[in-house]
Write a protein that holds these residues in place. Sequence first.
Motif, PDB file in Angstrom:
ATOM      1  N   THR A 130      -7.143 -10.637   0.376  1.00 18.90           N
ATOM      2  CA  THR A 130      -8.024  -9.476   0.535  1.00 18.90           C
ATOM      3  C   THR A 130      -8.073  -8.974   1.973  1.00 18.90           C
ATOM      4  O   THR A 130      -8.978  -8.226   2.350  1.00 18.90           O
ATOM      5  N   GLY A 131      -7.100  -9.373   2.773  1.00 23.96           N
ATOM      6  CA  GLY A 131      -6.979  -8.903   4.143  1.00 23.96           C
ATOM      7  C   GLY A 131      -5.697  -9.450   4.735  1.00 23.96           C
ATOM      8  O   GLY A 131      -5.044 -10.333   4.142  1.00 23.96           O
ATOM      9  N   LEU A 132      -5.333  -8.932   5.905  1.00 21.52           N
ATOM     10  CA  LEU A 132      -4.071  -9.332   6.523  1.00 21.52           C
ATOM     11  C   LEU A 132      -4.245  -9.478   8.027  1.00 21.52           C
ATOM     12  O   LEU A 132      -4.907  -8.666   8.678  1.00 21.52           O
ATOM     13  N   PHE A 133      -3.646 -10.516   8.575  1.00 18.52           N
ATOM     14  CA  PHE A 133      -3.597 -10.781  10.007  1.00 18.52           C
ATOM     15  C   PHE A 133      -2.138 -10.736  10.423  1.00 18.52           C
ATOM     16  O   PHE A 133      -1.285 -11.356   9.779  1.00 18.52           O
ATOM     17  N   ALA A 134      -1.830 -10.008  11.496  1.00 15.32           N
ATOM     18  CA  ALA A 134      -0.452  -9.978  11.989  1.00 15.32           C
ATOM     19  C   ALA A 134      -0.466  -9.719  13.488  1.00 15.32           C
ATOM     20  O   ALA A 134      -1.127  -8.799  13.959  1.00 15.32           O
ATOM     21  N   GLU A 135       0.271 -10.534  14.216  1.00 11.47           N
ATOM     22  CA  GLU A 135       0.391 -10.326  15.655  1.00 11.47           C
ATOM     23  C   GLU A 135       1.591  -9.455  15.960  1.00 11.47           C
ATOM     24  O   GLU A 135       2.608  -9.486  15.254  1.00 11.47           O
ATOM     25  N   THR A 136       1.453  -8.656  17.026  1.00 10.84           N
ATOM     26  CA  THR A 136       2.472  -7.670  17.348  1.00 10.84           C
ATOM     27  C   THR A 136       2.582  -7.500  18.854  1.00 10.84           C
ATOM     28  O   THR A 136       1.673  -7.875  19.609  1.00 10.84           O
ATOM     29  N   HIS A 137       3.695  -6.911  19.286  1.00  8.98           N
ATOM     30  CA  HIS A 137       3.975  -6.781  20.721  1.00  8.98           C
ATOM     31  C   HIS A 137       5.068  -5.732  20.874  1.00  8.98           C
ATOM     32  O   HIS A 137       5.898  -5.562  19.980  1.00  8.98           O
ATOM     33  N   PHE A 138       5.066  -5.026  22.009  1.00 10.03           N
ATOM     34  CA  PHE A 138       6.143  -4.068  22.252  1.00 10.03           C
ATOM     35  C   PHE A 138       7.497  -4.761  22.278  1.00 10.03           C
ATOM     36  O   PHE A 138       8.490  -4.257  21.752  1.00 10.03           O
ATOM     37  N   ASN A 139       7.542  -5.925  22.903  1.00 14.33           N
ATOM     38  CA  ASN A 139       8.791  -6.681  23.005  1.00 14.33           C
ATOM     39  C   ASN A 139       8.489  -8.163  22.795  1.00 14.33           C
ATOM     40  O   ASN A 139       8.225  -8.891  23.755  1.00 14.33           O
ATOM     41  N   PRO A 140       8.517  -8.624  21.541  1.00 12.51           N
ATOM     42  CA  PRO A 140       8.182 -10.020  21.263  1.00 12.51           C
ATOM     43  C   PRO A 140       8.993 -11.032  22.069  1.00 12.51           C
ATOM     44  O   PRO A 140       8.501 -12.121  22.375  1.00 12.51           O
ATOM     45  N   GLU A 141      10.224 -10.669  22.426  1.00  9.20           N
ATOM     46  CA  GLU A 141      11.052 -11.600  23.189  1.00  9.20           C
ATOM     47  C   GLU A 141      10.474 -11.877  24.578  1.00  9.20           C
ATOM     48  O   GLU A 141      10.780 -12.904  25.188  1.00  9.20           O
ATOM     49  N   GLU A 142       9.639 -10.965  25.058  1.00  9.36           N
ATOM     50  CA  GLU A 142       9.028 -11.142  26.370  1.00  9.36           C
ATOM     51  C   GLU A 142       7.565 -11.567  26.282  1.00  9.36           C
ATOM     52  O   GLU A 142       6.903 -11.753  27.312  1.00  9.36           O
ATOM     53  N   ALA A 143       7.044 -11.734  25.056  1.00 11.06           N
ATOM     54  CA  ALA A 143       5.651 -12.132  24.883  1.00 11.06           C
ATOM     55  C   ALA A 143       5.420 -13.523  25.468  1.00 11.06           C
ATOM     56  O   ALA A 143       6.299 -14.386  25.434  1.00 11.06           O
ATOM     57  N   LEU A 144       4.230 -13.728  25.997  1.00 14.66           N
ATOM     58  CA  LEU A 144       3.910 -14.992  26.660  1.00 14.66           C
ATOM     59  C   LEU A 144       3.425 -16.061  25.688  1.00 14.66           C
ATOM     60  O   LEU A 144       3.205 -17.198  26.091  1.00 14.66           O
ATOM     61  N   SER A 145       3.258 -15.696  24.427  1.00 22.34           N
ATOM     62  CA  SER A 145       2.845 -16.670  23.413  1.00 22.34           C
ATOM     63  C   SER A 145       3.246 -16.189  22.031  1.00 22.34           C
ATOM     64  O   SER A 145       3.004 -15.034  21.672  1.00 22.34           O
TER      65      SER A 145
END
Length: 286
Positions: free
Chosen positions: A239-254
Amino acid sequence: MPSVKDFFFDQAVMEKDSFPLLLGPCVIESRDNVMRIAEEIKKISDELHESGLGRGVIVTFKASFDKANRSSIKGFRGPGIDEGLKILDEVREEFGLPIVSDVHTEEQAKQAGEVLDMLQLPAFLCRQTDLVVAAAETGKVLNIKKGQFMSPPEVKNIADKCKEAGNEKLFICERGNSFGYNNLVVDMRMFEQVREMGIRTIFDATHSCQLPGAGGDKSLGNSHYAPILARAAVAAGATGLFAETHFNPEEALSDGPNMIPLAKLKSALVDVLTVRQALNKDLVKV
């Protein structure tokens, strides 16, 4: 979407037909990074509502002010609670998005409860009674991640702790189950089993693709599966959704390896909400 100031978030998000979307980066890397991502998420939110797919959808901005659960002592953790809450509050003021973040201690729960619209408890802490109670006592909506080590029936104990503390505004978040070393699987039966307890569920599409600790001093993942699992979970009753996102996941710090790139986020959400609409005749636009 209306401003947070124009409606009561806890009432809206707990409505039977609401569908919270918890979206944002894993951790607050910087104020600029967060504001840029929040701006894009706000645009996506507006476009989803304009398309008709956003009926009942409540887009909520997620970012952690402290990533306490790190594989390595050298892992980036974020700005801390004081600066982090200031940045998240600015997101809400600037873009009209409700805000959610993780809390790890009773003290953090009390402080964050003064600012956040929703409190989230990490999976490894879901059985910490004092923390669960402290979070519940804030009166805020709770998103408690089901531990990778827990069966669905066990979440009733979490719900009972919240209820005893006077708070039944609870979502249980599925984020995959440990399957041997460095791997997770999702049991889609979970959503029906928890629904039968009268508890609403959120699916964490990106952490379910994580390969915990597989990089030695960090976790790895396969973000390719996140949109696929998200569609399946909604079809199964999430009944809901969680999703993490980033402009450039390859450079994300976590947690970059399991994030959905911002450029692909809207397409993934359109697919998810199309499945939701197909399963709910009340949402079909006549």
